[in-house]
Design a protein around this motif. Sequence first.
Motif, PDB file in Angstrom:
ATOM      1  N   ARG A  52      36.621  54.056  30.120  1.00  0.00           N
ATOM      2  CA  ARG A  52      36.925  52.819  29.389  1.00  0.00           C
ATOM      3  C   ARG A  52      35.777  51.817  29.432  1.00  0.00           C
ATOM      4  NH1 ARG A  52      42.888  50.879  31.123  1.00  0.00           N
ATOM      5  NH2 ARG A  52      42.141  49.106  29.903  1.00  0.00           N
ATOM      6  N   GLY A  53      34.687  52.142  30.087  1.00  0.00           N
ATOM      7  CA  GLY A  53      33.538  51.254  30.130  1.00  0.00           C
ATOM      8  C   GLY A  53      33.719  50.058  31.042  1.00  0.00           C
ATOM      9  N   LEU A  54      34.562  50.183  32.071  1.00  0.00           N
ATOM     10  CA  LEU A  54      34.833  49.075  32.974  1.00  0.00           C
ATOM     11  C   LEU A  54      33.795  49.032  34.087  1.00  0.00           C
ATOM     12  CD1 LEU A  54      38.712  49.479  33.131  1.00  0.00           C
ATOM     13  CD2 LEU A  54      37.355  48.041  31.585  1.00  0.00           C
ATOM     14  N   VAL A  55      33.729  47.891  34.776  1.00  0.00           N
ATOM     15  CA  VAL A  55      32.690  47.720  35.799  1.00  0.00           C
ATOM     16  C   VAL A  55      33.244  47.711  37.220  1.00  0.00           C
ATOM     17  CG1 VAL A  55      31.240  46.432  34.185  1.00  0.00           C
ATOM     18  CG2 VAL A  55      32.736  45.163  35.743  1.00  0.00           C
ATOM     19  N   GLN A  56      34.552  47.646  37.371  1.00  0.00           N
ATOM     20  CA  GLN A  56      35.091  47.414  38.713  1.00  0.00           C
ATOM     21  C   GLN A  56      36.476  48.027  38.866  1.00  0.00           C
ATOM     22  OE1 GLN A  56      37.272  43.805  39.811  1.00  0.00           O
ATOM     23  NE2 GLN A  56      35.395  43.132  40.839  1.00  0.00           N
ATOM     24  N   PRO A 101      35.879  40.297  36.991  1.00  0.00           N
ATOM     25  CA  PRO A 101      34.876  40.394  35.932  1.00  0.00           C
ATOM     26  C   PRO A 101      35.517  40.244  34.546  1.00  0.00           C
ATOM     27  CG  PRO A 101      35.411  42.587  36.736  1.00  0.00           C
ATOM     28  CD  PRO A 101      36.272  41.625  37.520  1.00  0.00           C
ATOM     29  N   VAL A 102      34.938  39.321  33.754  1.00  0.00           N
ATOM     30  CA  VAL A 102      35.437  39.065  32.405  1.00  0.00           C
ATOM     31  C   VAL A 102      34.284  39.294  31.426  1.00  0.00           C
ATOM     32  CG1 VAL A 102      36.533  37.394  30.867  1.00  0.00           C
ATOM     33  CG2 VAL A 102      37.045  37.344  33.314  1.00  0.00           C
ATOM     34  N   THR A 109      47.006  48.738  36.828  1.00  0.00           N
ATOM     35  CA  THR A 109      47.233  47.604  35.929  1.00  0.00           C
ATOM     36  C   THR A 109      45.941  46.802  35.811  1.00  0.00           C
ATOM     37  OG1 THR A 109      47.897  46.028  37.655  1.00  0.00           O
ATOM     38  CG2 THR A 109      49.639  47.425  36.757  1.00  0.00           C
ATOM     39  N   ALA A 110      45.957  45.802  34.937  1.00  0.00           N
ATOM     40  CA  ALA A 110      44.830  44.869  34.826  1.00  0.00           C
ATOM     41  C   ALA A 110      45.225  43.709  33.946  1.00  0.00           C
ATOM     42  CB  ALA A 110      43.584  45.547  34.256  1.00  0.00           C
ATOM     43  N   ARG A 111      44.657  42.551  34.212  1.00  0.00           N
ATOM     44  CA  ARG A 111      44.802  41.438  33.274  1.00  0.00           C
ATOM     45  C   ARG A 111      44.167  41.809  31.927  1.00  0.00           C
ATOM     46  NH1 ARG A 111      43.448  35.607  36.125  1.00  0.00           N
ATOM     47  NH2 ARG A 111      44.798  35.808  37.969  1.00  0.00           N
ATOM     48  N   PRO A 112      44.761  41.367  30.817  1.00  0.00           N
ATOM     49  CA  PRO A 112      44.136  41.625  29.515  1.00  0.00           C
ATOM     50  C   PRO A 112      42.762  40.960  29.409  1.00  0.00           C
ATOM     51  CG  PRO A 112      46.417  40.875  29.267  1.00  0.00           C
ATOM     52  CD  PRO A 112      46.054  40.667  30.698  1.00  0.00           C
ATOM     53  N   ASP A 113      41.912  41.533  28.576  1.00  0.00           N
ATOM     54  CA  ASP A 113      40.587  40.986  28.242  1.00  0.00           C
ATOM     55  C   ASP A 113      39.682  40.852  29.460  1.00  0.00           C
ATOM     56  OD1 ASP A 113      41.353  40.925  25.635  1.00  0.00           O
ATOM     57  OD2 ASP A 113      41.402  38.751  25.433  1.00  0.00           O
ATOM     58  N   THR A 114      39.780  41.795  30.382  1.00  0.00           N
ATOM     59  CA  THR A 114      38.932  41.798  31.571  1.00  0.00           C
ATOM     60  C   THR A 114      38.229  43.150  31.676  1.00  0.00           C
ATOM     61  OG1 THR A 114      40.828  42.468  32.917  1.00  0.00           O
ATOM     62  CG2 THR A 114      40.343  40.103  32.815  1.00  0.00           C
ATOM     63  N   ALA A 115      37.400  43.321  32.723  1.00  0.00           N
ATOM     64  CA  ALA A 115      36.575  44.523  32.828  1.00  0.00           C
ATOM     65  C   ALA A 115      36.833  45.277  34.126  1.00  0.00           C
ATOM     66  CB  ALA A 115      35.099  44.139  32.717  1.00  0.00           C
ATOM     67  N   TYR A 116      38.090  45.326  34.571  1.00  0.00           N
ATOM     68  CA  TYR A 116      38.442  46.002  35.821  1.00  0.00           C
ATOM     69  C   TYR A 116      39.773  46.713  35.661  1.00  0.00           C
ATOM     70  CZ  TYR A 116      42.336  42.903  36.992  1.00  0.00           C
ATOM     71  OH  TYR A 116      43.552  42.251  36.997  1.00  0.00           O
ATOM     72  N   LEU A 117      40.090  47.559  36.623  1.00  0.00           N
ATOM     73  CA  LEU A 117      41.433  48.104  36.802  1.00  0.00           C
ATOM     74  C   LEU A 117      41.846  47.890  38.248  1.00  0.00           C
ATOM     75  CD1 LEU A 117      41.414  51.555  34.955  1.00  0.00           C
ATOM     76  CD2 LEU A 117      42.614  49.471  34.247  1.00  0.00           C
ATOM     77  N   LYS A 118      43.133  47.706  38.459  1.00  0.00           N
ATOM     78  CA  LYS A 118      43.669  47.532  39.811  1.00  0.00           C
ATOM     79  C   LYS A 118      44.635  48.658  40.134  1.00  0.00           C
ATOM     80  CE  LYS A 118      47.111  44.770  40.671  1.00  0.00           C
ATOM     81  NZ  LYS A 118      47.961  43.556  40.842  1.00  0.00           N
ATOM     82  N   ILE A 119      44.396  49.306  41.272  1.00  0.00           N
ATOM     83  CA  ILE A 119      45.354  50.271  41.808  1.00  0.00           C
ATOM     84  C   ILE A 119      46.373  49.492  42.632  1.00  0.00           C
ATOM     85  CG2 ILE A 119      45.662  52.259  43.325  1.00  0.00           C
ATOM     86  CD1 ILE A 119      42.715  52.987  42.782  1.00  0.00           C
ATOM     87  N   VAL A 120      47.625  49.549  42.226  1.00  0.00           N
ATOM     88  CA  VAL A 120      48.680  48.916  43.021  1.00  0.00           C
ATOM     89  C   VAL A 120      48.954  49.778  44.252  1.00  0.00           C
ATOM     90  CG1 VAL A 120      51.050  48.048  43.031  1.00  0.00           C
ATOM     91  CG2 VAL A 120      49.656  47.847  40.955  1.00  0.00           C
ATOM     92  N   ASP A 121      49.187  51.051  44.051  1.00  0.00           N
ATOM     93  CA  ASP A 121      49.329  52.032  45.129  1.00  0.00           C
ATOM     94  C   ASP A 121      48.812  53.366  44.623  1.00  0.00           C
ATOM     95  OD1 ASP A 121      51.036  50.765  47.367  1.00  0.00           O
ATOM     96  OD2 ASP A 121      52.296  50.412  45.601  1.00  0.00           O
TER      97      ASP A 121
END
Length: 370
Positions: free
Chosen positions: A94-98, A326-327, A63-75
Amino acid sequence: MPSQRQTPVNSIVVPYEPGTASARLGRSGVVERWGAVDRTAHAPHIVAVPGDGEEWTGAALVTARPDTAYLKIVDAVGDVPAVVEAVVAHARERGLVQLKWEGWTVTPEEAAAAGFTALDPPLSQSEGAAGPAAGYVRWLDGDAVTAPPYYGQTTHFTCGAVTALVAQVHAGVLPREALDRRAELTLWRDATNFMACEPVGLGVALRRSRPSSEVTVHLDTDRPVMLDHLAPGDQEWRALLQSASRTEAERIGVQVDPGHLPLSAVRDAIGRQEHVLLLLSLAAMQGFEVPHWVLCHGVVPGAVVIDDPWANAATGDTWVDAHLLPVPDASLDAMSTMEPGGFRGAVTVCSTPRTLCPRSEPRTPDPESR
């Protein structure tokens, strides 16, 4: 059947659907957590490593907050190394940084083996948001950002005070053990415009609490701010308090810059090891139009790194999302363009001896914002 998309690694990206996850993973504890809240605002999806037939050899909820530059692994479950490799490829595509990883099931050793660094546990978590005890971060391009301590605001209205205190701890002028609820409420009481903190009042309170710091308020309107949701009578007396804050700022030497603060100047301030307390709207990241203070304290290519003292438990948002967030510059520029009139409110803090702090020339105000 949900649409599927192949990533460069042998994996599948599919929108998260509780029934699909349960059928293919069969891990009740993990899957129950995934479905315990409505995560749709954070675009939940599964990154899976296919096995034989319809089976998955491993999968992660991402998941991730909208309009940000990361992804989060929940599990991540099953063949965890392969799954994480797939998530990394997906994030790079996706060109993300984190990447972040919530510490519900992963061990520190597993996270380290996958290239993640442990985050320090939060000093507090925002009201109602019980996130994991541990969290991990991986910068995809090797960027290094010094982390402040994470402190979640303990009320719905003390975000300004918390960002100011975290900035002071990060700068080394306030001991970490001094960051507690008493300090949070004490600074808020001095800064509040009842209930929120407006930019000039926050800057004045910060200078009074830390006279050695150089504090500059950036506010490109001379109208009272953050009052439009109130009845006219309630606006009137709060406007008087904001006027009194401007008088006090002049008396104690807090510069109020009436020009618009561009994102390039935010980056420049961080490059000088200053901290920027930035007022933004939560509409993009959380879905509701509420003014909110965040701390800007780091930069990476294309994004400003913030700490947000509030997490929205109703969407599965936790301190792991809010810390070292990161935003992209364009997103942060839009979030911090406040209505009415498109004004920007910020407080920059230089915590080195004041005689060594650069004092910026006031910018020319935009007549249309006044």
